[in-house]
Design a protein around this motif. Structure first.
Motif, short mmCIF file in Angstrom:
data_model
loop_
_atom_site.label_atom_id
_atom_site.label_comp_id
_atom_site.label_asym_id
_atom_site.label_seq_id
_atom_site.Cartn_x
_atom_site.Cartn_y
_atom_site.Cartn_z
N GLU A 73 0.83 -1.21 0.00
CA GLU A 73 0.00 0.00 0.00
C GLU A 73 0.87 1.25 0.00
O GLU A 73 0.60 2.22 -0.73
CB GLU A 73 -0.91 -0.01 1.23
CG GLU A 73 -1.86 1.18 1.33
CD GLU A 73 -2.96 1.16 0.28
OE1 GLU A 73 -3.59 2.21 0.08
OE2 GLU A 73 -3.18 0.09 -0.34
N GLU A 247 -8.92 8.80 1.61
CA GLU A 247 -9.71 7.67 2.10
C GLU A 247 -10.82 8.14 3.03
O GLU A 247 -11.95 7.65 2.97
CB GLU A 247 -8.80 6.68 2.84
CG GLU A 247 -7.77 5.99 1.97
CD GLU A 247 -8.34 4.82 1.19
OE1 GLU A 247 -9.55 4.54 1.34
OE2 GLU A 247 -7.58 4.20 0.42
N GLU A 351 -5.38 -2.59 -7.57
CA GLU A 351 -5.87 -2.63 -6.19
C GLU A 351 -7.25 -2.01 -6.04
O GLU A 351 -8.01 -2.37 -5.14
CB GLU A 351 -4.86 -1.93 -5.25
CG GLU A 351 -4.82 -0.42 -5.32
CD GLU A 351 -4.19 0.12 -6.58
OE1 GLU A 351 -4.31 1.32 -6.83
OE2 GLU A 351 -3.57 -0.65 -7.34
N ILE A 355 -10.45 -3.68 -4.08
CA ILE A 355 -11.20 -2.98 -3.03
C ILE A 355 -12.69 -3.06 -3.31
O ILE A 355 -13.50 -3.36 -2.42
CB ILE A 355 -10.75 -1.51 -2.93
CG1 ILE A 355 -9.31 -1.44 -2.39
CG2 ILE A 355 -11.69 -0.70 -2.04
CD1 ILE A 355 -8.67 -0.07 -2.50
#
Length: 405
Positions: A73, A247, A351, A355
């Motif tokens: 990440e 986020e 990714e 998710i």
């Protein structure tokens, strides 16, 4: 095994096993990248494939662990931070129209394609809608690395791909929220969407304010501190801090880190930051990210019963993004070859796709088998992106890079 237990303290081995994993990843990824370049492909192609080879799909020497996930990440965040530092913001503004067309076409076609394939294979309407939503996702982290290798990061095509990816992420998050809201029968789902849009707009507003008025004086002050590598440290803090904020505002972390780099590209520290962050990223964090993509997939566990669905969805996932992005780019005035290159840059789900798939699984919108299908689609679209970008952004006659028209 008894001999191993006698020779090695197994308790100590378990504690330091992560060192073996990191050593294996870093060594293997550089060898694989070298071989890939020797075979005429971008290094990232080999770096992705080595994860599949070392992972549960083939050799089983490595598996995805919380440590590898977290390091990966950080790797993708720093990769997108570097992309932001490399972006010419004036070119970014010029390509806004083309990026918008690429993003919108790259959302509509995959959504319709995924939905129709779901219905064709007798999935429920809700699940079919979610499969369409899944195919909307785009992650350009792999495209970014390939474009850098091809020398196209700062080209009009490269900047268009990056701009389209940001808008694609926003549209994808909104669509996902709508699907989850209505699938769950939440009466306040419409208001939730309005709140989400406001949060996203607030995030971009704060990015501009902080980027313009906070970061420049902060870095000037940091330059005077009596300690080492302050600028590098502050750069990493910005990348991770902006990713965290994104986020929290409902966006993917890579959008935040990209805009952190974009804002810092306007300062006098951009070149120093780029050189130092590039060294730490590509020597440690980014290789772990590339390998982690392959480790997530376990293609050996695919059932024959859903193989046809996997093949159909993968083909649709590739073609709809390729064609949708190419149509948008062509309308914006790019040549046919450049348009196909831009469409190729939007194919990888990476990714972001994982998710979205995980959210669908947790909300009961897809089964465990369909989640496995999701992982395979992510892997396939990620692996096909580097060679396609090389194909369309390289002159096949003499190997030189193509020039935008």
């Amino acid at each position: 095994m008894d001999i191993f237990n006698q020779l090695v303290d197994t308790e100590t081995f378990d504690k330091v096993h992560f060192m073996y994993e990191i050593v294996l990843i870093l060594f293997a990824v550089k060898i694989a990248g070298h071989i890939s370049k020797k075979l005429g492909q971008p290094a990232v192609m080999g770096e992705l494939l080595i994860g599949v080879i070392l992972g549960p799909s083939l050799l089983g020497w490595l598996e995805i662990t919380p440590l590898i996930e977290e390091l990966a990440e950080i790797g993708v965040i720093l990769l997108m931070f570097l992309a932001g530092l490399e972006t010419d913001i004036d070119e970014f503004k010029k390509t806004a129209y083309g990026s918008s067309l690429v993003a919108v076409n790259g959302v509509i076609l995959p959504f319709i394609g995924g939905f129709l394939i779901g219905l064709l294979f007798d999935l429920s309407v809700t699940t079919s809608i979610f499969m369409g939503t899944l195919l909307v996702a785009t992650s350009v982290s792999i495209s970014v690395q390939t474009l850098r290798e091809l020398g196209k990061m700062q080209s009009k095509e490269g900047v268009t791909i990056l701009g389209a990816a940001v808008l694609d992420d926003v549209l994808g998050i909104i669509i996902l929220s709508v699907v989850i809201g209505f699938a769950g029968g939440e009466s306040g789902s419409v208001m939730d969407i309005v709140i989400l849009v406001l949060k996203i707009l607030t995030f971009f507003f704060l990015v501009v304010i902080v980027g313009r008025f906070v970061l420049p004086p902060l870095f000037k002050w940091g330059k005077r501190l009596l300690t080492t590598e302050v600028i590098l440290t502050f750069g990493i803090v910005c990348a991770l801090g902006f990713a965290f904020s994104a986020e929290m505002f409902g966006l993917a972390g890579i959008v935040g880190s990209y805009f952190a780099g974009l804002m810092l590209s306007l300062t006098k520290f951009n070149h120093e930051l780029f050189e130092k962050v590039e060294t730490i990223s590509f020597s440690f964090f980014v290789p772990i990210f590339f390998v982690s993509i392959g480790l997530i997939a376990n293609v050996a566990g695919i059932n024959a019963s859903n193989l046809l669905l996997i093949v159909a969805l993968t083909i649709v996932a590739i073609l709809t993004k390729l064609v949708g992005g190419a149509i948008g780019a062509r309308i914006a005035g790019f040549s046919n070859r450049s348009s196909l290159g831009i469409g190729s840059g939007m194919i990888a789900r990476g990714e972001v796709g994982l998710i979205v798939g995980t959210i669908g699984l947790s909300k009961g919108l897809i089964s465990d088998e369909l989640f496995t299908t999701t992982v395979v689609i992510v892997l396939a679209t990620t692996l096909v992106t580097p060679p396609l970008l090389k194909l369309f952004f390289t002159d096949t006659k003499n190997g030189s890079k193509t020039v935008s028209k």
